[in-house]
Scaffold this motif. Sequence first.
Motif, PDB file in Angstrom:
ATOM      1  N   GLY A 108       0.791  -1.220   0.000  1.00  0.00           N
ATOM      2  CA  GLY A 108       0.000   0.000   0.000  1.00  0.00           C
ATOM      3  C   GLY A 108       0.825   1.273   0.000  1.00  0.00           C
ATOM      4  O   GLY A 108       0.281   2.365  -0.164  1.00  0.00           O
ATOM      5  N   GLY A 109       2.132   1.154   0.190  1.00  0.00           N
ATOM      6  CA  GLY A 109       2.998   2.327   0.154  1.00  0.00           C
ATOM      7  C   GLY A 109       2.826   3.264   1.335  1.00  0.00           C
ATOM      8  O   GLY A 109       2.890   4.485   1.192  1.00  0.00           O
ATOM      9  N   ARG A 110       2.654   2.693   2.527  1.00  0.00           N
ATOM     10  CA  ARG A 110       2.468   3.534   3.711  1.00  0.00           C
ATOM     11  C   ARG A 110       3.790   4.104   4.236  1.00  0.00           C
ATOM     12  O   ARG A 110       3.806   5.174   4.822  1.00  0.00           O
ATOM     13  CB  ARG A 110       1.769   2.730   4.817  1.00  0.00           C
ATOM     14  N   THR A 111       4.868   3.381   4.029  1.00  0.00           N
ATOM     15  CA  THR A 111       6.161   3.841   4.543  1.00  0.00           C
ATOM     16  C   THR A 111       6.847   4.740   3.519  1.00  0.00           C
ATOM     17  O   THR A 111       6.532   4.720   2.320  1.00  0.00           O
ATOM     18  CB  THR A 111       7.080   2.645   4.842  1.00  0.00           C
ATOM     19  N   GLN A 112       7.805   5.509   4.015  1.00  0.00           N
ATOM     20  CA  GLN A 112       8.547   6.408   3.121  1.00  0.00           C
ATOM     21  C   GLN A 112       9.277   5.627   2.033  1.00  0.00           C
ATOM     22  O   GLN A 112       9.311   6.036   0.874  1.00  0.00           O
ATOM     23  CB  GLN A 112       9.560   7.237   3.918  1.00  0.00           C
ATOM     24  N   GLN A 113       9.836   4.485   2.406  1.00  0.00           N
ATOM     25  CA  GLN A 113      10.582   3.698   1.431  1.00  0.00           C
ATOM     26  C   GLN A 113       9.711   3.263   0.260  1.00  0.00           C
ATOM     27  O   GLN A 113      10.162   3.271  -0.899  1.00  0.00           O
ATOM     28  CB  GLN A 113      11.193   2.465   2.101  1.00  0.00           C
ATOM     29  N   CYS A 114       8.476   2.903   0.553  1.00  0.00           N
ATOM     30  CA  CYS A 114       7.616   2.311  -0.472  1.00  0.00           C
ATOM     31  C   CYS A 114       6.585   3.273  -1.044  1.00  0.00           C
ATOM     32  O   CYS A 114       5.796   2.889  -1.913  1.00  0.00           O
ATOM     33  CB  CYS A 114       6.905   1.089   0.104  1.00  0.00           C
ATOM     34  N   ARG A 115       6.589   4.499  -0.557  1.00  0.00           N
ATOM     35  CA  ARG A 115       5.604   5.466  -1.029  1.00  0.00           C
ATOM     36  C   ARG A 115       5.774   5.707  -2.521  1.00  0.00           C
ATOM     37  O   ARG A 115       6.893   5.878  -3.018  1.00  0.00           O
ATOM     38  CB  ARG A 115       5.778   6.778  -0.264  1.00  0.00           C
ATOM     39  N   ARG A 116       4.660   5.705  -3.240  1.00  0.00           N
ATOM     40  CA  ARG A 116       4.727   5.927  -4.682  1.00  0.00           C
ATOM     41  C   ARG A 116       5.279   7.326  -4.974  1.00  0.00           C
ATOM     42  O   ARG A 116       4.907   8.301  -4.325  1.00  0.00           O
ATOM     43  CB  ARG A 116       3.349   5.759  -5.312  1.00  0.00           C
ATOM     44  N   GLY A 117       6.157   7.387  -5.933  1.00  0.00           N
ATOM     45  CA  GLY A 117       6.797   8.653  -6.270  1.00  0.00           C
ATOM     46  C   GLY A 117       8.167   8.823  -5.640  1.00  0.00           C
ATOM     47  O   GLY A 117       8.912   9.728  -6.022  1.00  0.00           O
ATOM     48  N   GLU A 118       8.517   7.952  -4.680  1.00  0.00           N
ATOM     49  CA  GLU A 118       9.851   8.033  -4.076  1.00  0.00           C
ATOM     50  C   GLU A 118      10.926   7.528  -5.031  1.00  0.00           C
ATOM     51  O   GLU A 118      12.093   7.891  -4.917  1.00  0.00           O
ATOM     52  CB  GLU A 118       9.896   7.221  -2.780  1.00  0.00           C
ATOM     53  N   ASN A 119      10.519   6.662  -5.964  1.00  0.00           N
ATOM     54  CA  ASN A 119      11.429   6.153  -7.004  1.00  0.00           C
ATOM     55  C   ASN A 119      12.668   5.464  -6.437  1.00  0.00           C
ATOM     56  O   ASN A 119      13.777   5.617  -6.952  1.00  0.00           O
ATOM     57  CB  ASN A 119      11.871   7.299  -7.931  1.00  0.00           C
ATOM     58  N   ASN A 120      12.466   4.690  -5.383  1.00  0.00           N
ATOM     59  CA  ASN A 120      13.593   3.960  -4.800  1.00  0.00           C
ATOM     60  C   ASN A 120      13.884   2.697  -5.602  1.00  0.00           C
ATOM     61  O   ASN A 120      12.999   1.868  -5.812  1.00  0.00           O
ATOM     62  CB  ASN A 120      13.295   3.591  -3.345  1.00  0.00           C
ATOM     63  N   GLY A 121      15.121   2.564  -6.037  1.00  0.00           N
ATOM     64  CA  GLY A 121      15.584   1.367  -6.719  1.00  0.00           C
ATOM     65  C   GLY A 121      16.482   0.586  -5.784  1.00  0.00           C
ATOM     66  O   GLY A 121      16.028  -0.005  -4.804  1.00  0.00           O
ATOM     67  N   PHE A 122      17.800   0.597  -6.052  1.00  0.00           N
ATOM     68  CA  PHE A 122      18.740  -0.028  -5.131  1.00  0.00           C
ATOM     69  C   PHE A 122      18.958   0.898  -3.942  1.00  0.00           C
ATOM     70  O   PHE A 122      19.326   2.061  -4.099  1.00  0.00           O
ATOM     71  CB  PHE A 122      20.080  -0.300  -5.824  1.00  0.00           C
TER      72      PHE A 122
ATOM     73  N   GLY B  93      14.628   1.082 -13.770  1.00  0.00           N
ATOM     74  CA  GLY B  93      13.396   1.008 -13.002  1.00  0.00           C
ATOM     75  C   GLY B  93      12.157   0.647 -13.788  1.00  0.00           C
ATOM     76  O   GLY B  93      11.032   0.772 -13.286  1.00  0.00           O
ATOM     77  N   LYS B  94      12.298   0.173 -15.024  1.00  0.00           N
ATOM     78  CA  LYS B  94      11.132  -0.129 -15.856  1.00  0.00           C
ATOM     79  C   LYS B  94      10.608  -1.542 -15.660  1.00  0.00           C
ATOM     80  O   LYS B  94       9.523  -1.872 -16.135  1.00  0.00           O
ATOM     81  CB  LYS B  94      11.494   0.100 -17.324  1.00  0.00           C
ATOM     82  N   GLY B  95      11.377  -2.390 -15.025  1.00  0.00           N
ATOM     83  CA  GLY B  95      10.977  -3.776 -14.854  1.00  0.00           C
ATOM     84  C   GLY B  95      11.465  -4.624 -16.014  1.00  0.00           C
ATOM     85  O   GLY B  95      11.355  -4.212 -17.173  1.00  0.00           O
ATOM     86  N   GLN B  96      11.985  -5.793 -15.710  1.00  0.00           N
ATOM     87  CA  GLN B  96      12.512  -6.669 -16.756  1.00  0.00           C
ATOM     88  C   GLN B  96      12.787  -8.054 -16.183  1.00  0.00           C
ATOM     89  O   GLN B  96      12.819  -8.238 -14.968  1.00  0.00           O
ATOM     90  CB  GLN B  96      13.812  -6.084 -17.331  1.00  0.00           C
ATOM     91  N   ARG B  97      13.002  -9.008 -17.075  1.00  0.00           N
ATOM     92  CA  ARG B  97      13.454 -10.324 -16.662  1.00  0.00           C
ATOM     93  C   ARG B  97      14.924 -10.439 -17.017  1.00  0.00           C
ATOM     94  O   ARG B  97      15.371  -9.957 -18.064  1.00  0.00           O
ATOM     95  CB  ARG B  97      12.650 -11.434 -17.344  1.00  0.00           C
ATOM     96  N   LEU B  98      15.658 -11.063 -16.130  1.00  0.00           N
ATOM     97  CA  LEU B  98      17.092 -11.206 -16.333  1.00  0.00           C
ATOM     98  C   LEU B  98      17.602 -12.405 -15.550  1.00  0.00           C
ATOM     99  O   LEU B  98      16.854 -13.033 -14.794  1.00  0.00           O
ATOM    100  CB  LEU B  98      17.816  -9.915 -15.913  1.00  0.00           C
ATOM    101  N   SER B  99      18.852 -12.695 -15.710  1.00  0.00           N
ATOM    102  CA  SER B  99      19.441 -13.817 -14.987  1.00  0.00           C
ATOM    103  C   SER B  99      20.316 -13.289 -13.848  1.00  0.00           C
ATOM    104  O   SER B  99      20.904 -12.201 -13.965  1.00  0.00           O
ATOM    105  CB  SER B  99      20.303 -14.666 -15.929  1.00  0.00           C
ATOM    106  N   PRO B 100      20.422 -14.017 -12.740  1.00  0.00           N
ATOM    107  CA  PRO B 100      21.327 -13.604 -11.668  1.00  0.00           C
ATOM    108  C   PRO B 100      22.764 -13.425 -12.159  1.00  0.00           C
ATOM    109  O   PRO B 100      23.456 -12.486 -11.750  1.00  0.00           O
ATOM    110  CB  PRO B 100      21.215 -14.750 -10.659  1.00  0.00           C
ATOM    111  N   ASP B 101      23.194 -14.316 -13.066  1.00  0.00           N
ATOM    112  CA  ASP B 101      24.547 -14.178 -13.613  1.00  0.00           C
ATOM    113  C   ASP B 101      24.688 -12.880 -14.407  1.00  0.00           C
ATOM    114  O   ASP B 101      25.749 -12.243 -14.403  1.00  0.00           O
ATOM    115  CB  ASP B 101      24.877 -15.371 -14.518  1.00  0.00           C
ATOM    116  N   GLY B 102      23.601 -12.487 -15.089  1.00  0.00           N
ATOM    117  CA  GLY B 102      23.646 -11.235 -15.845  1.00  0.00           C
ATOM    118  C   GLY B 102      23.762 -10.019 -14.931  1.00  0.00           C
ATOM    119  O   GLY B 102      24.441  -9.035 -15.257  1.00  0.00           O
ATOM    120  N   VAL B 103      23.091 -10.080 -13.777  1.00  0.00           N
ATOM    121  CA  VAL B 103      23.191  -8.992 -12.799  1.00  0.00           C
ATOM    122  C   VAL B 103      24.628  -8.897 -12.282  1.00  0.00           C
ATOM    123  O   VAL B 103      25.214  -7.809 -12.200  1.00  0.00           O
ATOM    124  CB  VAL B 103      22.208  -9.213 -11.635  1.00  0.00           C
TER     125      VAL B 103
END
Length: 268
Positions: free
Chosen positions: A103-117, A198-208
């Motif tokens: 639901g994005g109640r916390t600062q970390q998960c709030r929509r618009g915060e654009n948190n990636g890594f 941040g667009k979302g994708q499928r990848l392999s752990p080795d690729g990361v």
Amino acid sequence: MTFGTRRQQSRAEPGDRHALFACRRRMTVRLPSSIPLRTVALLLSGMALLAGCGEDKPAEKPKGETSRKETAAPARVPLGKGFDFYVLSLSWSPTWCADNDEGGRTQQCRRGENNGFIVHGLWPQNDRGYPEYCATRESDRVPENLGRTVLDIIPSMGLIGHQWRKHGSCSGLSQKDYFAVTRAAFERMRIPASLDAGKGQRLSPDGVEAAFIADNPGLSAQGIAVTCEAGRLEEVRICMTADLAFRTCPQVDRAACRAKSIEQPPVR
């Protein structure tokens, strides 16, 4: 008869006046024409040396000036003790938020915060096992004014406090120094652009792993581990020495994700 010591002048003519020792100060003399030229030449050579008109010397570099070709030494960090190395854990925030705060109640998960890594933590680690919740003279509570100095990389005051109590207390450092080293470790890393869009994708752990290794010289496949949760990218863990040099860590590497393909959820 007069003579000068100006450069490029190969001979002296009787009856001329000359400014001597132009390199530092000027002095005009008139010499009788009866003095042999050889004697005058020797006299002038000696006087020139005394006046400092010898061979040109290269200009000395002012103290404190650094050559443009020289690079500044890496900034030193406070050195922890009581462990073998650090694990810098970078969490892919959208995965954690999908499982814990949809639901994005916390600062970390709030929509618009654009948190990636983000930084999950900087963990003191031993070659076998790791310490946690160590006794320390420091307070268990992280003051808000200190916590806010790292809120941009650990976007949760609750997480900041938890990381100090469980891991920072075992670093041998003060709270202030521990979080300073945490920031330095994060800033040491270059996040690959292909993983930070941040667009979302499928990848392999080795690729990361390969992307991080390519963008961070000195990092090897034996010093990084990608973890996954429910088929999604969870964390990237990088092993570092106490002074933040990359190093290998077989124990951490063995715990890496074994899936062939995982999802990297989009940034919220």
